[in-house]
Scaffold this motif. Structure first.
Motif: not given
Length: 229
Positions: A154-166
Motif C-alpha cells: 500500500h506504500c506504493v500509493s500512500e507514500w509514493g505520491h507524497d514523499f517517496r517518489l521511488a
C-alpha cells in the motif's frame, strides 16, 4: 484431488522449513498464484502470516528473490526472523550498510555471485543507476530472479505520491532490471508479489495502476487475492 495433493506437498515444506503445522486462512490462494510465477497482490490481516507466503515461495524457486521493504527496521526484523528459522542464504543492503564501502561491496558480490536467495532492499536502492545495471547484468551470468516482493505494498500509493517518489518507479524498475530466466514464448518479466494487511479499494486500484505502469507491464486483472477469497 490435484489441489489436495499440492496442498499436502506445500504443507510438507511448510513443516520442513518453517516448523509450522498448517497454513493460516488465505495463505494458500496467494501461494498458489505465486508458485505459478503469476504476479499477485495478497491481502491478509495483521498476524495472518503475510511474510511466510513470499518466504516459502522464494525457497521453492531456483532463483533470487528481491524484497522491497519501506523501513530499515522491518528489513532487519525479517532478516533476523529468517536467520532464527535456519535460513542463512539471505542478506540486506541499506544506507547503514553502505556507509562501510567494503561491506556494501561484499553483499553486492554475494548477490551477483548467486550466494543469496533472498535480498532485502529499499525502493530507493532500485533508483540508483549503477545498482540497477548490476542487477540487469546478472542474467548474463545465468543468475536469475523469481520474485520482486513489495512488502507493505500500500506504500506504493500512500507514500509514493507524497514523499517517496521511488515507489512510483518501483514497478518499472523491477520489470526492467530484475530479470527472470528468459523463456521463448513466455512473458519474460519478473513476477511481482505485493503484500499488505490493509488497503482500501481505491488504494489497491492505484497500486495496480502504478505497478503496471498504466498497463504497460503484465499485471493481470485477477492479480489481487483477498483474504475472503
Amino acid at each position: 484431488q490435484l489441489l489436495l495433493s499440492k496442498s499436502f506437498l506445500l504443507s510438507y515444506f511448510l513443516n520442513l522449513i518453517f516448523r509450522k503445522e498448517d497454513f493460516r486462512p488465505g495463505q494458500l490462494p496467494i501461494l498458489s498464484r505465486a508458485l505459478q510465477l503469476k504476479s499477485v497482490i495478497g491481502l491478509l490481516p495483521t498476524g495472518g502470516g503475510k511474510s511466510l507466503t513470499y518466504q516459502l515461495a522464494a525457497m521453492l524457486q531456483p532463483a533470487v528473490t528481491l524484497v522491497v521493504d519501506p523501513l530499515k527496521g522491518l528489513m532487519k526484523d525479517q532478516y533476523d526472523g529468517l536467520l532464527k528459522t535456519g535460513i542463512d542464504c539471505i542478506s540486506f543492503i541499506n544506507s547503514d550498510i553502505t556507509k562501510d564501502y567494503a561491506e556494501g561491496q561484499k553483499r553486492e558480490q554475494a548477490l551477483t555471485g548467486s550466494q543469496i536467495q533472498i535480498m532485502f532492499l529499499s525502493p530507493e536502492r532500485l533508483s540508483i543507476h549503477r545498482f540497477r545495471e548490476v542487477l540487469r547484468s546478472m542474467r548474463e551470468s545465468d543468475v536469475y530472479f523469481a520474485y520482486g516482493v513489495i512488502d507493505e505494498v500500500h506504500c506504493v500509493s500512500e507514500w509514493g505520491h507524497d514523499f517517496r517518489l521511488a515507489y512510483l518507479h518501483l514497478g518499472r524498475n523491477l520489470y526492467n532490471y530484475v530479470l527472470p530466466k528468459e523463456v521463448e514464448g513466455e512473458d519474460n518479466h519478473i513476477s511481482l508479489f505485493g503484500l499488505t494487511a490493509t488497503a482500501s479499494f481505491d488504494v489497491l486500484a492505484d497500486v495496480e495502476r502504478e505497478l503496471s505502469g498504466n498497463n504497460s507491464y503484465s499485471l493481470e486483472d485477477d492479480a489481487t487475492v483477498r483474504y475472503e477469497n
